[in-house]
Design a protein around this motif. Structure first.
Motif, PDB file in Angstrom:
ATOM      1  N   HIS A 194     -20.459  17.385 -16.595  1.00 56.10           N
ATOM      2  CA  HIS A 194     -20.423  16.155 -15.800  1.00 56.10           C
ATOM      3  C   HIS A 194     -19.407  16.292 -14.669  1.00 56.10           C
ATOM      4  O   HIS A 194     -18.715  17.302 -14.571  1.00 56.10           O
ATOM      5  N   HIS A 222     -16.544  14.796 -13.751  1.00 60.59           N
ATOM      6  CA  HIS A 222     -15.099  14.536 -13.773  1.00 60.59           C
ATOM      7  C   HIS A 222     -14.326  15.793 -13.370  1.00 60.59           C
ATOM      8  O   HIS A 222     -14.690  16.914 -13.749  1.00 60.59           O
ATOM      9  N   HIS A 261     -20.925   8.495 -21.761  1.00 64.50           N
ATOM     10  CA  HIS A 261     -19.528   8.770 -21.390  1.00 64.50           C
ATOM     11  C   HIS A 261     -19.182   7.879 -20.195  1.00 64.50           C
ATOM     12  O   HIS A 261     -20.059   7.247 -19.617  1.00 64.50           O
ATOM     13  N   ASP A 286     -17.884  15.706 -22.729  1.00 64.72           N
ATOM     14  CA  ASP A 286     -17.194  14.460 -23.086  1.00 64.72           C
ATOM     15  C   ASP A 286     -18.252  13.452 -23.535  1.00 64.72           C
ATOM     16  O   ASP A 286     -19.299  13.324 -22.896  1.00 64.72           O
ATOM     17  N   ASP A 307     -11.666  17.202 -14.312  1.00 67.32           N
ATOM     18  CA  ASP A 307     -11.170  18.143 -15.330  1.00 67.32           C
ATOM     19  C   ASP A 307     -12.298  19.001 -15.913  1.00 67.32           C
ATOM     20  O   ASP A 307     -12.049  19.863 -16.748  1.00 67.32           O
ATOM     21  N   HIS A 308     -13.520  18.795 -15.414  1.00 66.75           N
ATOM     22  CA  HIS A 308     -14.660  19.632 -15.838  1.00 66.75           C
ATOM     23  C   HIS A 308     -15.266  20.439 -14.692  1.00 66.75           C
ATOM     24  O   HIS A 308     -15.905  21.461 -14.923  1.00 66.75           O
TER      25      HIS A 308
HETATM   26 ZN   LIG Z   1     -15.097  13.164 -18.620  1.00 71.22          ZN
END
Ligand SMILES: [Zn+2]
Length: 405
Positions: free
Chosen positions: A66, A68, A136, A158, A70-71
């Motif tokens: 996804h 975000h 999520h 997530d 941090d991904h």
């Molecule tokens: Zn996330």
């Protein structure tokens, strides 16, 4: 290696939340899942992986769960000849951010990204991969069911089981049959969990409804890409207009937010419809004062901040600031300043629920998918991990080998 074994390497994520990267290899095929940035408080050094970010390319693909940061935050560092896959929604959101501000995803070439479609299996070398629409705080977050011969791996990305799409997700995963290895996020295992973290989105909607009925003027602070939560506000405003108050209430956002809404309505129209949005301009001020409003407050936007100050000063009893994000973001900078402003006048309302699966739901999920082995990533090391059945401890950089027959 070209044998019948599955090898799983966690490059990062065995002891931190942000910047996970996991490799799965089988019969000479190597894929990596996610390549994001550590969270600001996580002082880890840059992740370099031979064959992925440096040296001759040795990976067949990188799959992203996804959008975000941090991904996906470091995908610009992946060798340019390695295919990168993500959902179309994520691709559009990243494109919108790039267009909005050239500092965002500056090193990402959008044209190199191949789109995944939830429910449609793809084959990469010896692996078959099916993306599954998840639940999520990022829309169209994907889980991956990965088949290595008869060995099945479920990588959750997530997820949570207290959002609106819990049942849909559970009914999808129950179709898989056995899961030999579950690679799951464990954010809440290591973060101190509060009761409100597992409020359902429906419960959040009830609280928002009460708040917007009680306060004529509502400012809201939330993540621009938490479409689930924007839908909550949109639903409440629609209901307010329809059922209760014929005079209505404005739902005010800015042009960038409107463009993000349009992506959501195009990509997942059955989930997202933001019917009554209006973009803010000075000529709305009088109408907003008369009818009332729910307005997205963009931190750093001088006009938005001036309005908040004005309403808190001139009519505090009818005004509130709804903060609808993780509380950790409220401790610094602009968000601290704005929330303190409302808090000092007793006009701050915190209405939020986590995007991450709760401890108990994760324990139950391991049972639901009957996982024979469980690896936890996206969490700091904690003894809570031992409460998960069939948990295998792993360190960053370590490879665990699984027999497939
Ligand atoms: Zn996330």
């Amino acid at each position: 290696m070209n044998d019948e074994k599955v090898r799983v390497t966690v490059y990062r994520g065995s002891n931190q939340i942000g910047g996970c990267c996991t490799e799965i290899s089988y019969k000479g095929t190597r894929i990596a899942i996610d390549f994001g940035s550590p969270l600001p408080e996580e002082n880890t050094k840059e992740l370099n992986i031979t064959g992925l970010t440096c040296g001759q390319s040795a990976f067949d693909a990188v799959l992203l769960t996804h959008y975000h940061g941090d991904h996906v935050g470091e995908i610009g560092r992946i060798n340019t000849d390695i295919p990168v896959y993500m959902g179309g929604f994520a691709k559009d959101v990243i494109t919108a951010y790039k267009n909005h501000n050239h500092h965002f995803f500056a090193d990402v070439d959008i044209d190199r990204i191949d789109e995944l479609v939830a429910g449609t299996e793809i084959t990469i070398g010896s692996l078959q991969i099916t993306p599954i629409l998840s639940d999520h705080s990022a829309a169209e977050s994907l889980m991956f069911l990965i088949k290595a011969g008869g060995f099945q791996i479920l990588h959750t990305g997530d997820f949570r089981l207290h959002g609106r799409y819990r049942e849909e997700l559970l009914s999808n995963v129950e179709k898989f049959g056995k899961v030999d290895l579950l690679i799951t996020e464990g954010t809440t295992l290591s973060r101190k969990e509060k009761d409100k973290d597992n409020y359902t989105e429906e419960h959040v909607e009830n609280m928002v409804w009460d708040c917007i009925c009680e306060n004529k003027y509502c400012f809201i602070i939330l993540s621009s890409t938490n479409f689930e939560r924007f839908q909550v506000f949109s639903n409440c405003i629609d209901k307010y207009r329809k059922d209760k108050r014929p005079s209505g209430k404005y739902f005010v956002v800015d042009d960038f937010q409107k463009s993000l809404f349009e992506i959501a309505e195009k990509r997942l129209p059955e989930r997202y419809q933001f019917k009554t949005k209006t973009t803010y301009a000075k000529n709305l001020d009088e109408g907003m004062a008369n009818k009332g409003f729910v307005m997205l407050l963009r931190a750093g936007n001088a006009a938005h901040e001036a309005l908040l100050r004005k309403y808190l000063e001139e009519c505090p009893s009818k005004t509130c600031l709804i903060y609808s994000m993780w509380s950790g973001y409220m401790n610094n900078g602009k968000l601290k300043e704005l929330t303190s402003l409302a808090h000092d006048k007793n006009r701050l309302r915190i209405i939020h629920s986590s995007g991450h699966v709760t401890k108990q739901d994760l324990i139950d999920f391991v049972d639901t998918v009957a996982a024979k082995n469980v690896i936890v990533i996206h969490a700091e090391k904690t003894k809570e991990m031992e409460s998960l059945k069939n948990h295998i401890s792993i360190e960053d950089g370590e490879t665990i080998v699984f027999e497939t027959c």
